[in-house]
Write an enzyme that holds these catalytic residues in place. Structure first.
Site, PDB file in Angstrom:
ATOM      1  CD  GLN A   1     170.309  45.273  14.169  1.00 33.89           C
ATOM      2  OE1 GLN A   1     169.945  44.194  14.655  1.00 33.89           O
ATOM      3  NE2 GLN A   1     171.416  45.896  14.566  1.00 33.89           N
TER       4      GLN A   1
ATOM      5  CB  ALA B   1     168.154  42.524  22.606  1.00 33.20           C
ATOM      6  CG  HIS B   2     170.358  42.616  18.214  1.00 32.72           C
ATOM      7  ND1 HIS B   2     170.869  43.588  17.409  1.00 32.72           N
ATOM      8  CD2 HIS B   2     170.846  42.868  19.441  1.00 32.72           C
ATOM      9  CE1 HIS B   2     171.644  44.377  18.122  1.00 32.72           C
ATOM     10  NE2 HIS B   2     171.642  43.967  19.350  1.00 32.72           N
ATOM     11  CG  ASN B   3     172.255  38.336  17.014  1.00 35.91           C
ATOM     12  OD1 ASN B   3     172.010  39.518  16.732  1.00 35.91           O
ATOM     13  ND2 ASN B   3     172.587  37.453  16.108  1.00 35.91           N
TER      14      ASN B   3
END
Lengths: 311, 311, 311
Positions: free
Chosen positions: A170, A211-213
């Site tokens: 991450q 969340a991520h991305n």
């Protein structure tokens, strides 16, 4: 501020005394002679307000009336001048700012805020108390992060290895563009490898999870407690209700409106229009289906009746 | 790091130049000659990556290829070495640590974190900015608590007494075992009388609520915004989606998978398998039922037609 | 504390040795000779507890038994004395309190709490670590705000103006009445123009979102992760489950009970009674409808059979 200034600002038509002096904004029901208020009704509402912004054709009366096409918008624009946000334009002494962080001009950084290494915060930002911006994230100009917002913690990604989970890297970042506002205690994860992006002018409510991305376009509105899973894309000018859940790798196309508590499955493409339910379906279909379910008792009775007649 | 080291770490087969030097991990689409990347596809993907980890049988080409059975896992394992987490192994001067708290070796405690009386934090922990661990809680080794996590506040229990609520005692504790990770702004309540426990290797996402006396097993994965009510038990190796709600005194048996937004009623026993919907049902049943509801219009038309034919 | 004191406090009937000395409360299963415990069962439960509070008619035995009508309530009342909350009655040196804020007598303000300008906090309050109370908000006596609670940030209101959103003024306030408890990381927005109000004795769990201009009555219970949209009214003595979502301008009438994960549409009036589902319906109707949906396969088979017989 005088009524004629409000009319000019709001691009409206002044009726009555343009010299009425206004000191503050108030609800039409609790207003007094110094209040600016507004009404979206065409009918008269009892009020003491000195100046009322109304829709063209309204029968409202007051010392000063300003007629516009969108009273709520005109009122909001007047309030930008009448009630500018109170800002210290200072970094509170208890804020913890990494040496390598860059803070723009006239930024306000609240008590106990934490700004990590290599973070860039633009001009005229308001970073409230207890906000955390982790290493390497970028925040544009005129961004508001309310108390307790966390930007740039690790996304949630793991790979199963026999008897343990190994963390998927991450190591990406977060980019928040200009004029974004994020509500209290919301969380925005850094990209796993790439970036998580919040587009210009987007407004996010409290306790929202990004969340991520995830990539959120410009002028998107997201109500409280909604959660967007990894790599999902929300295009420009979408409106997302509260407590909506979106699976990963979904795409919400520009102009889509998603009702509260809806659920978007992973990979789903949500086209423009109004959507509702879990899994999301067009509002019309949802309503039709809901009505059908409510009519099930009658349908069952009809089948019973048919059976009886056939016997 | 060289390609042959990655092959060795990942227990994979090296194809091509084992001396390719890798400096960082990247997505296959944005990689360059110094990048380690991975692909889960068997087909060739255009990339500039110096080294790509792929599935056996893939037609991928690059200067160095590492063939493994699980590319995402192998990539994650390589990144543990390539991108070790940046840690100060220090207690930030603004952290507030009670005199009676015990902090393990090499722990990193972030700015403004608050560690209460008689708290024990193990070795190699990462306690991020603004985390609060209340009195008497125990945190194992290699635990990560992201920014804003709150551990050990009072559970939510009251008894009604005529015209007021009396607080049920919330005097238990929280035990977080080794290798647990908890996402930003999540909350874990102390037990009312006993303990709330998070098992070894369990991973919890952002904004999750764990109520008093909940017991979560080992290697459980819980996605964002899920809430677990009091005294519920989640056994080892379960996977719980986002925005799931669980009533109190439920039990999720080892190996169960619960889809996002599902609802588990109080006292419910969820057996191994994949579960969906509110109240939760086996995924197959949920799908069948969903299809049936979608077919209601046709069923109603058939009944209409039958009535017509009978008349 | 002696058994006869507990009997007197709980307004119960003492059976056995009134001089049994109790030092702490414990679960009936883990209790020892110094423990006060309770049982809601009429049957005997194996226990080592020195004193057990039971329902009248119970066959429970112990050195001392206290018979009452509501053992859980009596136990809670005894624990108010046996386990009074540990409080410093002090303002932690790292708390940031505005000069114009007024803090009542015997208030406990935790580390890194932030109290804004013109805030009033009453007597005997417990404001935990990292709580933020923004400018101008009012907190009554004996209020508990757990770690990470944010009171008084801007509500979420915007008006669309061509290619941007203009902020609707968020210049109201929050009033929290006496004896309110708010769980960790919950957020309560200030009124847009008027106030957001939390009534006396109301108990709110973790991660709950209360929007601008919401009015919550007295003795309302709201479980974790529930969200209440703008201007909604919850009258006295309602019980709201976890993860409930309420649209704006709804009204929940006094005594209504709303099940977890329910959804209340904007403007909806929820009458007294038990409600469930999205959109909420009376529990009985919800159950009937759920059963009907579960019986759809049979209904479809019956229709098939009718068609066959007609052909």
């Amino acid at each position: 501020m005088k009524a004629h200034e409000i009319a000019r600002l709001a691009d409206g038509i002044l009726v009555g005394d343009g010299d009425v002096e206004i000191t503050h904004a108030a609800d039409i029901g609790t207003a007094n002679a110094d209040s600016l208020s507004f009404s979206t009704s065409l009918e008269h509402v009892e009020t003491l307000a000195g100046c009322v912004i109304v829709k063209q054709g309204s029968t409202q009366t007051a010392k000063a009336i300003v007629e516009v096409s969108d009273p709520r918008l005109a009122f909001s624009i007047a309030c930008e001048i009448l009630h500018p946000p109170k800002r210290s334009h200072a970094i509170h002494p208890t804020a913890v700012i990494a040496d390598s962080a860059k803070i723009g001009d006239r930024a306000t950084i609240g008590p106990n805020a934490v700004i990590g290494e290599e973070v860039a915060v633009g001009d005229d930002c308001y970073i409230a108390a207890n906000v955390v911006i982790e290493n390497g994230c970028t925040v544009g100009d005129r961004v508001t992060l309310h108390a307790g917002v966390v930007v740039g913690t690790d996304g949630f990604g793991f790979a199963r290895d026999k008897d343990r989970y190994v963390k998927f890297p991450q190591i990406g970042t977060v980019v928040i563009e200009n004029d974004v506002e994020v509500g209290a205690n919301s969380t925005i994860d850094r990209g796993a490898l790439g970036e998580t992006r919040i587009g210009e002018g987007t407004k996010i409510d409290n306790l929202v999870q990004i969340a991520h991305n995830v990539s959120i376009g410009k002028r998107v509105v997201i109500a409280a407690q909604t959660g967007i899973s990894g790599s999902t894309v929300i295009e420009d000018d979408c409106v997302i209700g509260g407590q909506v859940g979106m699976g990963d790798h979904a795409r919400v196309q520009s102009g889509a409106v998603i009702g509260s508590q809806a659920g978007v499955l992973p990979g789903k493409i949500v086209r423009p229009g109004v959507w509702w339910g879990t899994p999301v379906q067009p509002l019309d279909e949802y309503k039709r289906q809901n009505a059908m379910v409510k009519g099930l008792a009658r349908l069952r009775d009809e089948v019973k009746e048919l059976k009886k007649r056939l016997s």
